[in-house]
Motif scaffolding. Structure first.
Motif, PDB file in Angstrom:
ATOM      1  N   ILE A   1       0.823  -1.222   0.000  1.00  0.00           N
ATOM      2  CA  ILE A   1       0.000   0.000   0.000  1.00  0.00           C
ATOM      3  C   ILE A   1       0.852   1.265   0.000  1.00  0.00           C
ATOM      4  O   ILE A   1       0.346   2.339  -0.287  1.00  0.00           O
ATOM      5  N   ALA A   2       2.152   1.114   0.268  1.00  0.00           N
ATOM      6  CA  ALA A   2       3.067   2.255   0.179  1.00  0.00           C
ATOM      7  C   ALA A   2       3.619   2.403  -1.237  1.00  0.00           C
ATOM      8  O   ALA A   2       4.446   3.275  -1.498  1.00  0.00           O
ATOM      9  N   GLY A   3       3.170   1.537  -2.151  1.00  0.00           N
ATOM     10  CA  GLY A   3       3.618   1.617  -3.533  1.00  0.00           C
ATOM     11  C   GLY A   3       4.971   0.964  -3.780  1.00  0.00           C
ATOM     12  O   GLY A   3       5.584   1.177  -4.822  1.00  0.00           O
ATOM     13  N   LYS A   4       5.442   0.159  -2.844  1.00  0.00           N
ATOM     14  CA  LYS A   4       6.741  -0.514  -2.973  1.00  0.00           C
ATOM     15  C   LYS A   4       6.519  -1.955  -3.426  1.00  0.00           C
ATOM     16  O   LYS A   4       6.855  -2.923  -2.739  1.00  0.00           O
ATOM     17  N   ALA A   5       5.937  -2.064  -4.619  1.00  0.00           N
ATOM     18  CA  ALA A   5       5.527  -3.362  -5.147  1.00  0.00           C
ATOM     19  C   ALA A   5       6.701  -4.324  -5.304  1.00  0.00           C
ATOM     20  O   ALA A   5       6.568  -5.515  -4.997  1.00  0.00           O
TER      21      ALA A   5
END
Length: 142
Positions: free
Chosen positions: A86-90
């Motif tokens: 959810i922090a965009g650190k896929a």
């Protein structure tokens, strides 16, 4: 529900976490909160393990302690992956799901312990349903 049924259901439910985490990685969204996901006492198996349904002699056993610790570590590892997602650190989240990633390793250890304990962990269980202690994350990830 019998102890063996509780364990079998938990194996299935926790096995689906990887799909749930992959969804969070692809969408950047999580159903529920990271904090809720990170507590092993928020899932039905954790509630059962912590309830009076499991007799004190069982809770004092090394088998119980191992499964309880691995269950808690599983939820902490899942929460870490979800937080990254959810922090965009896929990419970091995906790495944790790979065979040598933290979540994959902890998940495999937990599932192995669950399979080994099926039929043993609740041998002294008795019916009831009450919740008690909170998760202490520092005990799990220190």
């Amino acid at each position: 529900m019998s102890a063996t049924s509780q364990i079998e259901q938990a194996i299935g439910t926790h096995g689906l976490f990887k799909l749930r985490l992959r969804s969070a990685i692809s969408t950047g969204r999580l159903e529920g909160s990271v904090a809720t996901l990170g507590s092993h006492l928020n899932c039905p198996f954790g509630k059962w393990m912590d309830s009076p349904s499991v007799a004190p002699p069982t809770k004092a056993s090394s088998q119980y302690a191992k499964v309880d610790l691995l269950h808690a570590r599983f939820h902490v590892a899942a929460a870490k992956v979800a937080a990254l997602a959810i922090a965009g650190k896929a990419d970091e989240a995906k790495a944790a799901l790979e065979a040598d990633g933290e979540f994959a390793v902890v998940s495999a250890e937990f599932m192995t312990a669950m399979q080994a304990r099926k039929g043993n962990i609740g041998a002294l269980a008795r019916p009831s349903a009450q919740l008690s202690r909170p998760v202490v994350l520092t005990e799990l990830v220190g």
